[in-house]
Design a protein around this motif. Structure first.
Motif, PDB file in Angstrom:
ATOM      1  N   GLU A 155       2.873  -5.509   5.399  1.00 55.76           N
ATOM      2  CA  GLU A 155       2.960  -5.767   6.750  1.00 55.76           C
ATOM      3  C   GLU A 155       4.307  -6.874   6.986  1.00 55.76           C
ATOM      4  O   GLU A 155       4.559  -7.550   6.227  1.00 55.76           O
ATOM      5  N   LYS A 156       4.825  -6.556   8.111  1.00 54.64           N
ATOM      6  CA  LYS A 156       6.023  -7.056   8.457  1.00 54.64           C
ATOM      7  C   LYS A 156       6.065  -8.737   8.306  1.00 54.64           C
ATOM      8  O   LYS A 156       6.984  -9.108   7.861  1.00 54.64           O
ATOM      9  N   ARG A 157       4.971  -9.480   8.669  1.00 54.68           N
ATOM     10  CA  ARG A 157       5.117 -10.895   8.711  1.00 54.68           C
ATOM     11  C   ARG A 157       5.293 -11.277   7.330  1.00 54.68           C
ATOM     12  O   ARG A 157       5.439 -12.270   6.999  1.00 54.68           O
ATOM     13  N   TYR A 158       4.753 -10.607   6.384  1.00 52.84           N
ATOM     14  CA  TYR A 158       5.001 -11.065   5.035  1.00 52.84           C
ATOM     15  C   TYR A 158       6.426 -11.119   4.475  1.00 52.84           C
ATOM     16  O   TYR A 158       6.787 -11.349   3.270  1.00 52.84           O
ATOM     17  N   ASP A 189      14.250  -1.172   8.798  1.00 54.44           N
ATOM     18  CA  ASP A 189      15.097  -2.217   9.151  1.00 54.44           C
ATOM     19  C   ASP A 189      15.004  -3.228   7.975  1.00 54.44           C
ATOM     20  O   ASP A 189      15.142  -4.486   7.879  1.00 54.44           O
ATOM     21  N   ALA A 196       9.453 -11.764   5.285  1.00 53.16           N
ATOM     22  CA  ALA A 196      10.221 -12.990   4.958  1.00 53.16           C
ATOM     23  C   ALA A 196      10.060 -13.610   3.916  1.00 53.16           C
ATOM     24  O   ALA A 196      10.868 -14.168   2.891  1.00 53.16           O
ATOM     25  N   GLY A 197       8.709 -13.961   3.820  1.00 57.23           N
ATOM     26  CA  GLY A 197       7.977 -14.689   2.336  1.00 57.23           C
ATOM     27  C   GLY A 197       8.591 -13.873   1.030  1.00 57.23           C
ATOM     28  O   GLY A 197       9.082 -14.547   0.061  1.00 57.23           O
ATOM     29  N   VAL A 237       0.771  -8.679  -2.546  1.00 54.83           N
ATOM     30  CA  VAL A 237       1.384  -9.573  -1.561  1.00 54.83           C
ATOM     31  C   VAL A 237       1.036 -11.023  -1.988  1.00 54.83           C
ATOM     32  O   VAL A 237      -0.102 -11.357  -2.106  1.00 54.83           O
ATOM     33  N   SER A 261       7.079  -1.742  -0.065  1.00 59.00           N
ATOM     34  CA  SER A 261       6.741  -0.449   0.970  1.00 59.00           C
ATOM     35  C   SER A 261       5.074  -0.719   1.158  1.00 59.00           C
ATOM     36  O   SER A 261       4.355  -1.288   0.640  1.00 59.00           O
ATOM     37  N   GLY A 262       4.995  -0.318   2.602  1.00 57.60           N
ATOM     38  CA  GLY A 262       3.733  -0.623   2.950  1.00 57.60           C
ATOM     39  C   GLY A 262       3.075  -2.016   2.971  1.00 57.60           C
ATOM     40  O   GLY A 262       1.878  -2.209   2.880  1.00 57.60           O
ATOM     41  N   GLN A 266      16.567  -6.940   7.406  1.00 57.30           N
ATOM     42  CA  GLN A 266      15.809  -8.094   7.509  1.00 57.30           C
ATOM     43  C   GLN A 266      16.009  -9.052   6.312  1.00 57.30           C
ATOM     44  O   GLN A 266      15.312  -9.997   5.930  1.00 57.30           O
ATOM     45  N   ARG A 310       0.713  -1.180  -0.157  1.00 56.52           N
ATOM     46  CA  ARG A 310      -0.145   0.319  -0.139  1.00 56.52           C
ATOM     47  C   ARG A 310       0.865   1.117  -0.094  1.00 56.52           C
ATOM     48  O   ARG A 310       2.209   1.132   0.363  1.00 56.52           O
TER      49      ARG A 310
END
Lengths: 187, 681
Positions: free
Chosen positions: A114-117, A138, A119-120, A98, A111-112, A142, A71
């Motif tokens: 969510e952090k949990r996505y 970061d 790594a994938g 995503v 950009s925009g 990451q 987003r």
């Protein structure tokens, strides 16, 4: 009580009206360039200082596909560079969801998201040798290749050399000297 | 009375509007063509001063795809509105209200507020670490909160039951407070404030980033004499100082916070100690006796490991926590008290809990369209002591020692059925030694038909385990019948949310919810002298919330919300006690001079709250309150100053009191002010 809520309603209406007046399309602020326009220009510019792995481009004049994910205004900030060229490659711009396959992307702007996505997404990009650029906090630490970070009101680079090597990118020294080199696990 | 209130507020509305128009004009005059960025080289671009887009950093948080309605509060808002405690933050948040009994602050949300229950139904986290203690499960949001609000980077307020991820306690929602990092501070900061009621505070913070890590240490002290001439007409008798509570509202705390991270590890330690005199003579204590006070001391150590590798992100945590509560209550010797007791004496709750635990969570995108998250949590409450003693040599005492174990497993799947449609399904199993297991599912559909439009449909079930206080507490008067067979409370929620983004500037959010609560734990009179906790109530609540929020490049921002709830007690078929039907809020920040001087103005309206008090039907009247703050960074580089006026129009505001009080209602502060300054070296 009704009187108080009449009053509140009047206030809310007032603010709504004022909001509508203010919310029309507004040109850029005056004090400086807008954050995402600068970031968009940086992505376009930095592509000149990157050497993609052999075979990434079918030919010398093959298009350079810049993809964006997530987003926010980063996607729109890349649009002005559609059709321009980078070292002879015409630039194409695409927006992805995503979870969508990276397909023909050479460079992925994250950009925009969510952090949990993250790594994938980074894992998928690494396997396809896609250059990852992002402005999440970061991002380079990451596992992203190039992070855009704000420092004293300016946008600076952080580069994760290990991630760049894993995806077989060569980054020119001109870009490296402007950047802060990050190891995974660093702050 | 009401008319008068209205007359006073209309000019304020005019002032707001003129501020609005003023800023719009100032911006138009200043517009200039942007430089042609495409022709600049990288070095030029990195030297360009950029203007941060206000809206984006906030909206792009977890908000859109989260299976809940989320509000994110930033440190800028905390400064611009002069918020002093989490209670101040929640008062300005859509759908929340706060009740204060001059000892603790109680959260009201979704029509549900129980003064005296210590916020057991909201989960409070600091950087993901649970702050609710294991005796009362209290979510401390007043001056007893563990972190100085100046060290808050942002606060995520997640509405609705979230037991499927967070377990017990996430009954009505989760408040996650995220602290600032050493990198953000990068130096020394000293701050101080003073204000009405002889209040003062000081803080010293040091933060630094270094190769491979960063750390932050901070210490704060706060002292307030409070309202030192409180008048309670219920005690207006020469024997009780004519109802004047002299110097009985004192509030003092100190807190320490340290957090450091090195590579993938983060170590955090925090401590707060607060003592508060209780001016209301609650629980039948002697009026105007300074010995009656409460002390809360909460501390923890938390080691976190955070790593992403090969497409999997892993978080693991190991923690050690302590909570100590000392409640001193001054009593006159009664006929049931031992004859050797002095004429007055102090009865003390000296409660101590120590616990440690561990948790681990992993998240992985297993298929392009499927993200899985799973984890486990374990906690050993190895010391739970709830003694009650009379501070009299040879006096009565009740020992009350316990311990218990707890573990939980949880999983969540997020399936992107279509590009526009996400199915989020989660389930969690919690196991308690006391009553056994509880399963909490949550299902959500998140539909984004076009960029900027989000619909969410959510079903969730959550529970709250009976806490140690409800299960075991008793005192020397044998005033409580213990209830070891209490079962958990459950809530089922159905919610529909529509969020609409207009560019990156304006957002609206509308939601409808229906809550059904069963087995609610309440006091019950078992005899003339004894009460017991029992699963006895059922509540149904139907409500809606609407919010519009805008953030402009000029620095101007505004937020207005309205919430409606109809909550009924299913057992008595009456309106639920302490539940206001209407809440209205307005927050406006206007940049007065070059994003260096801001005016922050807030208005909050709470409608009447009816309740039963000692068998009488009473009410705390509705109110509207305005607060204003001027915030400046213009004086000196590194210097931030602010001046705030709370309850600007000096309205009389009262909050409901529980039956532990003689008073029906507890008057709140009139107009107060605070001056604050901080300097970064």
């Amino acid at each position: 009580m009704p009187t108080i809520f009449n009053m509140t309603r009047r206030l809310i209406l007032g603010v709504l009206t004022a909001s509508l007046v203010l919310s029309g399309p507004r040109p850029l602020g005056a004090e400086g360039a807008q954050e995402y326009q600068v970031k968009g220009a940086m992505v376009y510019n930095m592509a000149k200082y990157i050497e993609w792995p052999a075979g990434a481009f079918a030919s010398n004049g093959a298009p350079l596909m810049i993809c964006s994910m997530g987003r926010g205004p980063f996607a729109a900030a890349l649009e002005p560079y559609r059709g321009k060229t980078v070292l002879g490659h015409p630039v194409l711009v695409r927006h992805l969801q995503v979870g969508e396959e990276l397909g023909e992307c050479h460079l992925l702007v994250v950009s925009g998201v969510e952090k949990r996505y993250l790594a994938g997404v980074l894992d998928m990009a690494r396997r396809r040798s896609v250059l990852t650029v992002g402005d999440l906090p970061d991002f380079a630490r990451q596992g992203g290749i190039i992070g855009l970070v704000e420092q004293e009101g300016r946008v600076r680079f952080e580069i994760n050399m290990k991630a760049a090597h894993q995806s077989r990118f060569k980054i020119s020294s001109q870009l490296l000297k402007l950047a802060r080199i990050i190891k995974e696990g660093d702050s | 009375m009401t008319r008068n209130r209205c007359r006073l507020l209309v000019p304020l509305a005019g002032l707001l509007l003129s501020l609005l128009c003023g800023t719009a004009r100032a911006d138009d005059a200043a517009e200039q063509p942007a430089p042609d960025l495409g022709t600049m080289d990288l070095e030029q671009l990195t030297n360009l001063k950029v203007e941060k887009v206000y809206g984006v950093s906030k909206f792009e948080q977890v908000v859109t795809e989260a299976p809940a309605s989320v509000t994110v509060v930033t440190s800028d808002e905390i400064r611009h509105y002069g918020w002093r405690t989490l209670a101040d933050v929640l008062k300005a948040t859509r759908g929340f209200f706060v009740t204060y009994d001059r000892n603790y602050s109680y959260i009201g949300t979704r029509g549900f507020n129980r003064p005296g229950d210590y916020n057991t139904r909201v989960l409070l986290l600091l950087d993901g670490h649970q702050i609710n203690d294991v005796i009362y499960e209290s979510a401390a949001i007043g001056t007893e909160f563990i972190l100085d609000l100046a060290l808050v980077d942002r606060i995520e307020i997640i509405r609705g039951p979230s037991s499927s991820l967070y377990g017990a306690g996430a009954f009505f929602g989760v408040i996650n407070v995220i602290s600032k990092s050493g990198k953000q501070l990068d130096g020394v900061e000293a701050a101080g404030s003073f204000g009405s009621q002889k209040s003062g505070s000081g803080r010293l913070t040091f933060g630094k980033a270094f190769n491979g890590g960063e750390f932050l240490v901070s210490g704060s002290r706060y002292v307030s004499r409070g309202d030192d001439r409180l008048f309670y007409p219920e005690f207006n008798d020469p024997a009780t100082n004519n109802g004047m509570a002299d110097n009985m509202d004192r509030d003092r705390n100190y807190s320490l916070f340290a957090s450091g991270h090195l590579h993938d590890f983060t170590l955090t330690g925090a401590l707060v100690s607060r003592d508060k005199r209780i001016p209301t003579a609650s629980f039948g204590t002697i009026f105007d006796d300074p010995r009656t006070k409460s002390t809360d001391r909460r501390s923890f150590l938390d080691l976190k490991y955070d790593k992403a590798f090969e497409g999997t992100s892993v978080t693991a945590r190991l923690f050690y926590d302590e909570y100590r509560f000392i409640g001193d209550f001054a009593y006159e010797r009664g006929i049931d008290d031992p004859p050797f007791y002095p004429a007055t004496y102090v009865n003390r709750d000296d409660h101590l809990a120590r616990w440690w635990g561990a948790e681990a969570q992993a998240s992985r995108q297993v298929l392009p369209r499927l993200q899985l998250t799973g984890g486990a949590r374990f906690r050993d409450n190895f010391q739970l002591e709830l003694p009650n003693v009379d501070l009299v040599p040879g006096g009565r005492s009740v020992e009350n020692d316990h311990s218990d174990l707890f573990w939980a497993l949880f999983g969540q799947a997020e399936l992107r059925i279509l590009d526009e449609l996400i199915l989020n399904a989660g389930v969690r199993y919690d196991h308690y030694e006391t009553f056994g297991g509880a399963t909490s599912p949550r299902l959500a559909l998140i539909y984004t038909p076009v960029e900027g439009t989000v619909f969410k449909l959510i079903y969730g079930k959550a529970f709250r385990a009976p806490n140690a206080y409800e299960l075991y507490y008793n005192d020397v008067f044998n005033g409580y019948a213990t209830s070891p067979s209490l079962r958990p409370e459950t809530v089922r929620t159905y919610e529909a949310i529509w969020e609409q983004y207009y560019g990156d500037v304006v957002r609206t959010s509308a939601s409808l919810f229906y809550n059904k609560i069963d087995n609610l734990i309440s006091y019950e009179d078992v005899s003339a002298t004894q009460v017991a906790f029992a699963n006895m109530e059922r509540v149904k609540a139907l409500g809606g919330e609407f919010e519009v929020e805008g953030q402009w490049n000029s620095g101007f921002s505004a937020r207005a919300s309205y919430s409606f709830v109809s909550a009924r007690n299913d057992v008595t078929d009456q309106r639920l006690d302490y539940s206001p039907r209407h809440l209205a809020k307005l927050n406006v920040t206007a940049p007065l001079y070059r994003k260096k001087l801001f005016a922050g103005i807030e208005l909050q309206g709470v409608s009447r709250r009816d309740f039963t008090h000692n068998d009488a039907q009473v009410a705390a009247g509705g109110y509207a309150v305005a607060n204003a703050t001027l915030y400046s960074t213009a004086l000196l580089p590194g210097l931030e100053t602010s001046v705030s006026v709370y309850n600007l129009l000096d309205r009389r505001i009262v909050d409901p009191a529980t039956t532990d009080h003689v008073q029906n209602v507890i008057p709140q502060d009139g107009r107060t002010y605070r001056l604050q300054a901080s300097y970064r070296f």
